[in-house]
Design an enzyme around this catalytic site. Structure first.
Site, mmCIF file in Angstrom:
data_model
loop_
_atom_site.group_PDB
_atom_site.id
_atom_site.type_symbol
_atom_site.label_atom_id
_atom_site.label_comp_id
_atom_site.label_asym_id
_atom_site.label_seq_id
_atom_site.Cartn_x
_atom_site.Cartn_y
_atom_site.Cartn_z
ATOM 1 N N ARG A 43 0.818 -1.292 0.257
ATOM 2 C CA ARG A 43 0.215 0.027 -0.177
ATOM 3 C C ARG A 43 1.074 0.702 0.176
ATOM 4 N NH1 ARG A 43 -3.809 -1.258 4.899
ATOM 5 N NH2 ARG A 43 -1.253 -2.356 5.650
ATOM 6 N N GLY A 131 20.510 -13.666 11.706
ATOM 7 C CA GLY A 131 20.271 -12.330 11.641
ATOM 8 C C GLY A 131 21.491 -11.459 11.627
ATOM 9 N N GLY A 184 6.237 -11.074 22.826
ATOM 10 C CA GLY A 184 7.072 -10.692 21.203
ATOM 11 C C GLY A 184 7.581 -11.425 20.736
ATOM 12 N N GLU A 187 5.178 -15.381 16.823
ATOM 13 C CA GLU A 187 4.103 -14.992 16.361
ATOM 14 C C GLU A 187 3.128 -15.824 16.833
ATOM 15 O OE1 GLU A 187 4.776 -12.770 14.212
ATOM 16 O OE2 GLU A 187 6.755 -12.605 13.894
ATOM 17 N N LYS A 202 17.212 -22.479 8.054
ATOM 18 C CA LYS A 202 18.644 -22.139 7.928
ATOM 19 C C LYS A 202 19.289 -23.439 7.459
ATOM 20 C CE LYS A 202 16.531 -18.264 10.772
ATOM 21 N NZ LYS A 202 16.101 -17.831 12.069
#
Length: 427
Positions: A43, A131, A184, A187, A202
């Site tokens: 969007r 990461g 958090g 999920e 991974k």
């Protein structure tokens, strides 16, 4: 260097911020400015709190990825489609690609590599695994002159947090998962993490680089942590171990081939991975000449992942300015990926048994019939609460699994209370 960014969620937003905040330093390191020429989002009209001209937003990712003025495409959308189509089109249009998409690389990595090679461009993906931890480039480049024997790692922060809380507080799996969700770390639908899909993708990527062999997600044996109980954690603690969800890729000693697997396992508390707590990741690499190496840090999150993306972006931009390519796919070894049954491991087995003469002899005979030897036996309790806790010596997983099935049929065994693999050295 003109950059197209596909996706502007948590990671993409941090990529934009780093490009803006460190623009002068990045330009000096690359030898040219890195200009964000377009950002593809679902969007484009929604206002976003990031330092970028709203005019660069577009809803047409496919067109942006192949635009004539774009040099490098950065993809942080995730998932298989439509990302696969966008990146293949970008590579075929002569754009170098930086991606954090582990699922795509673990399923269609070969097609992406082939397209990059055919069109003389780069495909970099350090952010796809662990990461900000620099792991893939050392495997691909720093250890290119060595022979990697084994890679053993904690590559999912959610599962590591859950198992850490179970170990530290005695909580059950459900309680620890609820805490991880509230903070958090997990999920709303945690299945990709707790069922091992994230770690398996991974592991496939790690195995590809470590053993110069094409490995896909379908090649990885996968088990989640949903069946790990507080009793398993307590039993591990009693024998000086802790439970971790491990990704393991190793070269077979017995026959040519590699095994790649993801599952919970007990490891000795003296092992470096046992000290990796909460949502941190760590990967332990064993190579012939380099010996043992460990890579540790935050394996997820917007800023750490964006840091890895920017590192790749700098490398790719340097290559493009110099008119060269970085290392491509190395799959010359083409080793077979062995089934889980051929993998050599050890088992921790907890048996609920009747408390009478001859129990241990019957149990030992079942092990002997499968040619599996017992390293240690501990009896807990008496009467109706009697249990045997056994640790095996190394054997093939097929032989160990067959032993467990035979134990289930013994009259003296009321139940096989739990079975878990043991990794990380002798106890």
């Amino acid at each position: 260097m003109r950059i197209a960014l596909l996706g502007c969620g948590v990671v993409g937003s941090d990529v934009v911020r780093l490009l803006h905040t460190h623009a002068e330093d990045l330009a000096a390191r690359v030898g040219a400015p890195l200009e964000l020429a377009g950002v593809a989002v679902r969007r484009p009209s929604i206002a976003r709190d990031i330092p970028v001209d709203p005019a660069v937003f577009t809803g047409d990712a496919a067109a942006l990825a192949t635009r004539d003025d774009i040099d490098i495409v950065v993809e942080v959308v995730g998932g298989i489609e439509p990302a696969r189509g966008w990146l293949l089109a970008a590579l075929r249009a002569g754009k170098s690609v930086v991606t954090a998409n582990k699922a795509l690389l673990a399923t269609h990595g070969a097609a992406l590599y082939d397209a990059a090679a055919a069109h003389g461009v780069d495909l970099y993906y350090e952010a796809a695994v662990a990461g900000a931890i620099p792991l893939l480039r050392p495997l691909r480049e720093s250890l290119a002159g060595d022979r990697v024997r084994r890679v053993l790692g904690i590559v999912n922060g959610t599962t590591n947090y859950i198992l850490t809380r179970m170990d530290e507080t005695g909580a059950g799996f459900t309680e620890a998962l609820e805490e991880a969700t509230a903070l958090g770390y997990a999920e709303a639908d945690p299945s990709a993490d707790i069922d091992g899909f994230d770690a398996a993708a991974k592991a496939a990527i790690i195995a590809q680089l470590a053993f110069h062999t094409r490995v896909t997600l379908d090649d990885v044996h996968r088990e989640g942590i949903g069946d790990v109980t507080a009793a398993d954690i307590a039993s591990a603690r009693a024998m000086g171990c802790t439970v971790k969800a491990l990704a393991i890729a190793e070269r077979s000693v017995e026959a040519p081939g590699v095994s790649v697997r993801v599952h919970p396992a007990m490891i000795p508390r003296a092992h470096p991975l046992a000290a990796v707590r909460d949502a941190f990741n760590a990967v332990f690499v064993e190579a012939e000449a380099a010996g043992q190496l460990m890579f540790y840090g935050r394996g997820a999150g917007g800023s750490p992942t964006a840091s890895a993306v920017l590192g790749d972006l700098v490398a790719v931009a340097r290559n493009r300015l110099a008119g060269r390519r970085g290392p491509g796919e190395s799959a010359y070894a083409a080793l077979p990926v062995l089934p889980m049954g051929a993998t050599v491991t050890r088992y921790h087995i907890n048996l609920d048994v009747t408390d009478k003469t001859g129990v241990l002899a019957s149990v030992a005979a079942a092990f002997a019939r499968q040619d599996v030897s017992i390293q240690s036996v501990r009896q807990d309790g008496h009467g109706d609460d009697a249990s045997l806790v056994l640790i095996t010596h190394a054997a093939t997983d097929a032989a160990l699994a067959a032993t467990v099935e035979e134990l289930r049929e013994l009259d003296v065994v009321r139940a096989v209370a739990s079975v878990m693999r043991v990794e990380g050295g002798e106890l």
